[in-house]
Design an enzyme around this catalytic site. Structure first.
Site, PDB file in Angstrom:
ATOM      1  N   ARG A 161       0.902  -1.314  -0.216  1.00  0.00           N
ATOM      2  CA  ARG A 161       0.004  -0.047   0.038  1.00  0.00           C
ATOM      3  C   ARG A 161       0.775   1.119   0.005  1.00  0.00           C
ATOM      4  O   ARG A 161       0.401   2.099  -0.667  1.00  0.00           O
ATOM      5  CB  ARG A 161      -0.929  -0.103   1.125  1.00  0.00           C
ATOM      6  CG  ARG A 161      -2.167  -0.901   0.975  1.00  0.00           C
ATOM      7  CD  ARG A 161      -1.985  -2.292   0.506  1.00  0.00           C
ATOM      8  NE  ARG A 161      -3.326  -2.953   0.544  1.00  0.00           N
ATOM      9  CZ  ARG A 161      -3.780  -3.888   1.358  1.00  0.00           C
ATOM     10  NH1 ARG A 161      -2.883  -4.020   2.611  1.00  0.00           N
ATOM     11  NH2 ARG A 161      -4.951  -4.438   1.436  1.00  0.00           N
ATOM     12  N   ASP A 322      -6.691 -14.710   1.379  1.00  0.00           N
ATOM     13  CA  ASP A 322      -7.772 -14.138   1.992  1.00  0.00           C
ATOM     14  C   ASP A 322      -8.716 -13.192   1.153  1.00  0.00           C
ATOM     15  O   ASP A 322      -8.316 -12.882   0.095  1.00  0.00           O
ATOM     16  CB  ASP A 322      -7.234 -13.005   3.355  1.00  0.00           C
ATOM     17  CG  ASP A 322      -6.273 -12.201   2.568  1.00  0.00           C
ATOM     18  OD1 ASP A 322      -5.329 -12.390   1.736  1.00  0.00           O
ATOM     19  OD2 ASP A 322      -6.448 -10.674   2.914  1.00  0.00           O
ATOM     20  N   GLU A 323      -9.889 -12.863   1.733  1.00  0.00           N
ATOM     21  CA  GLU A 323     -10.976 -12.079   1.011  1.00  0.00           C
ATOM     22  C   GLU A 323     -11.260 -12.442  -0.519  1.00  0.00           C
ATOM     23  O   GLU A 323     -11.419 -11.258  -1.211  1.00  0.00           O
ATOM     24  CB  GLU A 323     -10.578 -10.489   1.526  1.00  0.00           C
ATOM     25  CG  GLU A 323     -10.610 -10.264   2.915  1.00  0.00           C
ATOM     26  CD  GLU A 323     -10.088  -8.859   3.331  1.00  0.00           C
ATOM     27  OE1 GLU A 323     -10.702  -8.472   4.219  1.00  0.00           O
ATOM     28  OE2 GLU A 323      -9.204  -8.352   2.553  1.00  0.00           O
ATOM     29  N   PHE A 415      -2.101  -3.274  13.981  1.00  0.00           N
ATOM     30  CA  PHE A 415      -1.385  -2.064  14.521  1.00  0.00           C
ATOM     31  C   PHE A 415      -2.081  -0.960  13.598  1.00  0.00           C
ATOM     32  O   PHE A 415      -1.392   0.170  14.038  1.00  0.00           O
ATOM     33  CB  PHE A 415      -0.070  -2.242  14.658  1.00  0.00           C
ATOM     34  CG  PHE A 415       0.556  -2.822  15.837  1.00  0.00           C
ATOM     35  CD1 PHE A 415      -0.449  -3.711  16.496  1.00  0.00           C
ATOM     36  CD2 PHE A 415       1.920  -3.057  15.839  1.00  0.00           C
ATOM     37  CE1 PHE A 415       0.248  -4.526  17.569  1.00  0.00           C
ATOM     38  CE2 PHE A 415       2.373  -3.794  16.995  1.00  0.00           C
ATOM     39  CZ  PHE A 415       1.376  -4.651  17.880  1.00  0.00           C
ATOM     40  N   THR A 465      -0.948  -1.120   5.661  1.00  0.00           N
ATOM     41  CA  THR A 465      -0.560   0.526   5.762  1.00  0.00           C
ATOM     42  C   THR A 465      -1.360   1.427   4.922  1.00  0.00           C
ATOM     43  O   THR A 465      -0.742   2.474   4.362  1.00  0.00           O
ATOM     44  CB  THR A 465       1.057   0.670   5.087  1.00  0.00           C
ATOM     45  OG1 THR A 465       1.043   0.168   4.059  1.00  0.00           O
ATOM     46  CG2 THR A 465       1.965  -0.106   6.134  1.00  0.00           C
TER      47      THR A 465
END
Length: 686
Positions: A161, A322-323, A415, A465
């Protein structure tokens, strides 16, 4: 030799605690050791102090180079000595230590001796040594016996990102090693940019590594286009193969393994725009998922993974998983043909087919597959390890079926969430994850049987990020929360104490700042949302609540169920704290509270939150009514609210004030044009 930035100003003082008969010293070390038996006296480092290393040559070289880059540049002894010396000795085994990463650190007035069964164990003993040296270059006399709770202690850094250069990654490796983490998971590929050079597919770095806008948010909201390398306003970057070799070697010198992640079958828009023939529609900018029915997909993935494995010697290769939206698979002729040929009943099994096939390929190269917990869908590959992020359930399912699991649930380990009051922080993706919450994480549920505990391989924190565009912002989000994760990963639960840790973390933050890092200012922490720390008293607490037709709360955000909105518990900064009840779509909020008798009323209100990123919005309409019989209601207030998107986390009370009498209170709230979720924590009646 690059100096160790983290250690440039380390001088952690000793905490003194009074005892009944004599003063006893305790160590300020992160993570807290298994045991520390300290005595009176100290060993004094000076210009004549020597270093003696008795270990295999590779470890000897690593350790000598590392110490040479620390503030204590000890000269190597030409022969074994016993006085004024720091000794690192690799042994076959240590009593009462079961992990090869464990160590014993013994300090006498004449010498410091670190013993371990591996180079890694010696290295972690050195970290404790470096943390306990005080400003006078003294170490307290005594013995520290220590070993990690988990074999896998990781941190994930998303460089897709927003791209972070080699020097930034090295700097974080220094800190991670200092706090005894041993895995760095690099999220190298995603829609926002491909970040690793692959010789066979040059378009991945000539085109898919670059975009039109410097921040992910701007790019995401403005067409999500890619750019040619070198074109005007192109933002991005990638690691050359030489960069990767440099990072891998640097991490290995600090006993950290870098695990690469190459996303599949989803999060692959950048690949499928550079090479659209690998998608179901063969159109650029149209697909996020690889076409599993196309043999060219497997040719591509295997070729990429071959080059990746040549660079990364890690046991595991992370393949994402994932996803996956799977939107085109039901209508894709190639995918449907694959399903028919392989006897697959649904698209979940089609994804599982890809995961299984990639695992066979990796296993054939003596590697193991690691993926997010969606790889469980349709059947888990035989030798795969699951990284459980959607809670701990996926990890437990993997463990119960005999697979290893790494626990990294979003509630404790993501985080990218706010770590303090949102209005005091730079924009984040949402949520609220303070230091104390990270520290409270227990990766092994009490319900897990003793024979399955060993399959919980470890823990990992993740820094995605999307909303973190700069190195300074990234460090603020990582530190000091990663220190809490390090203690969760290393220290025995019986040794953990948050109040004590908080004192040590405050000192660590100051040392990190001196060493050039940009940690969150823990000493200025505001804390949770006002009202969330104690119950609120009001007339509706404990009363019966009835939900209207077509007004059920969303099961995933039930909070306390039917009693949640009258339990006296206020929500914090995030709807993920299990205190906010959520309503979505046509399931508007419509509840009736029975106060059991006619009651004088002066205030009826409820708080709502808005976080536009995950589509959580304020209500567009609120109606507050009362009744004597629960059938015929008199409207007290009708609120119409214009919902406006913003970049903030906001909280608003929608309520009525006045004078009225009634037994039943009805509170209705409806979403506006943006739909999404409504979240409220308590209907307060006074």
């Amino acid at each position: 030799m690059r100096k160790l930035t983290l250690l440039a100003s380390v001088a952690v003082s000793l905490l003194l605690a009074g005892c009944a008969k004599e003063q006893k010293e305790t160590l300020s070390v992160i993570p807290v050791p298994l045991s520390a038996d300290l005595q009176k006296g100290a060993f004094q480092l000076n210009d004549q102090t020597k270093l003696w290393i008795d270990a295999p040559q590779e470890d000897k070289t690593r350790l000598a180079d590392y110490i040479a880059g620390s503030p204590f540049q000890l000269d190597a002894a030409l022969e074994e000595v016993v006085d004024n010396v720091v000794i690192l000795q690799q042994v076959d085994r240590l009593p009462d230590i079961t992990s090869s990463e464990g160590y014993v650190l013994e300090v006498t007035p004449k010498q410091v001796k670190i013993r371990a069964a591996s180079g890694a164990g010696l290295f972690y003993g050195v970290q404790t040594f470096l943390q306990i040296v005080n400003e006078k270059k003294e170490l307290p006399v005594g013995t520290v016996t220590d070993e990690p709770r988990f074999a896998y202690r990781g941190m994930m850094l998303d460089v897709s990102r927003h791209f972070f250069d080699v020097n930034f990654v090295k700097k974080q490796i220094d800190a991670f090693a200092y706090y005894k983490l041993n895995r760095l998971h690099l999220h190298l590929t995603d829609a926002a940019g491909w970040r690793i050079e692959i010789d066979k597919y040059p378009r991945l770095t000539e085109f898919a590594a670059w975009r039109e806008f410097p921040t992910w948010k701007e790019w995401w909201n403005n067409g999500r286009q890619y750019s040619e390398e070198g074109s005007e306003n192109a933002y991005g970057g990638y690691y050359t193969k030489e960069d990767i070799r440099e990072l891998v070697a640097y991490a290995e010198s600090r006993y950290i393994t870098i695990i690469p992640e190459i996303e599949m079958p989803a999060h692959s828009e950048e690949v499928l725009t550079a090479y659209p023939e690998l998608s179901c529609t063969h159109e650029p900018y149209k697909q996020a998922d690889f076409c599993v029915g196309n043999e060219k997909t497997f040719e591509f993935l295997e070729n990429v993974l071959t080059e990746v494995m040549e660079l990364f010697p890690s046991e595991y290769i992370h393949i994402g998983g994932d996803e996956a939206g799977k939107a085109s698979w039901p209508s894709c002729k190639l995918c449907q043909a694959r399903m028919k040929k392989e006897g697959l009943k649904d698209v979940n099994e089609l994804q599982s087919y890809l995961i299984h096939r990639i695992e066979v390929f990796l296993n054939g190269h003596n590697r193991k597959l690691l993926g997010w917990d969606e790889i469980l869908e349709g059947g888990l590959a035989p030798n795969a390890t699951v990284m459980s992020w959607r809670g701990t359930e996926g990890g437990m399912k993997a463990v119960e079926s005999g697979h290893k699991a790494i626990m990294t649930p979003g509630e404790f380990c993501y985080f990218d969430s706010y770590q303090d009051a949102p209005d005091s922080q730079p924009e984040a993706i949402g949520g609220y994850l303070p230091l104390s919450k990270v520290y409270s994480f227990n990766p092994v549920p009490d319900t897990l049987s003793a024979e399955k505990v060993g399959l919980v391989y470890g823990v990992q924190a993740n820094l995605f990020t999307e909303y973190i565009p700069t190195p300074e912002h990234a460090e603020m989000m990582i530190y000091p929360r990663v220190l809490a994760l390090a203690e969760v990963a290393w220290s025995a639960p019986s040794k953990k104490n948050y109040e004590n840790f908080h004192v040590r973390a405050l000192k660590a933050v100051e040392e990190l700042k001196k060493s050039g890092y940009n940690p969150f200012e823990l000493k200025n922490e505001i804390g949770n949302r006002p009202g969330a720390d104690k119950p609120v008293e009001h007339l509706a607490v404990g009363k019966k609540v009835t939900y209207g037709l077509d007004a059920a709360y969303y099961p995933g955000y039930a909070a306390g169920g039917d009693t949640a909105l009258v339990d006296g518990v206020r929500g914090g900064w995030t709807y993920g704290d299990k205190r906010w009840q959520g309503f979505i779509g046509k399931k508007r909020m419509d509840i009736t509270i029975d106060l059991e008798k006619e009651t004088e009323l002066h205030f009826i209100g409820a708080d709502f939150m808005q976080v536009c990123g995950p589509e959580v919005f304020m209500p567009a309409e609120v109606i507050i009514s009362i009744s004597d019989d629960g059938k015929d209601f008199t409207e007290l207030k009708h609120i119409e609210h214009k919902v406006v998107k913003d970049d903030k986390v906001t909280f608003t009370n929608f309520g009525w004030e006045g004078n009225a009498k009634g037994r039943y209170v009805r509170y209705q709230a409806t979403s506006g044009e943006f739909g999404g979720f409504l979240f409220t924590d308590e209907v307060v009646i006074k």
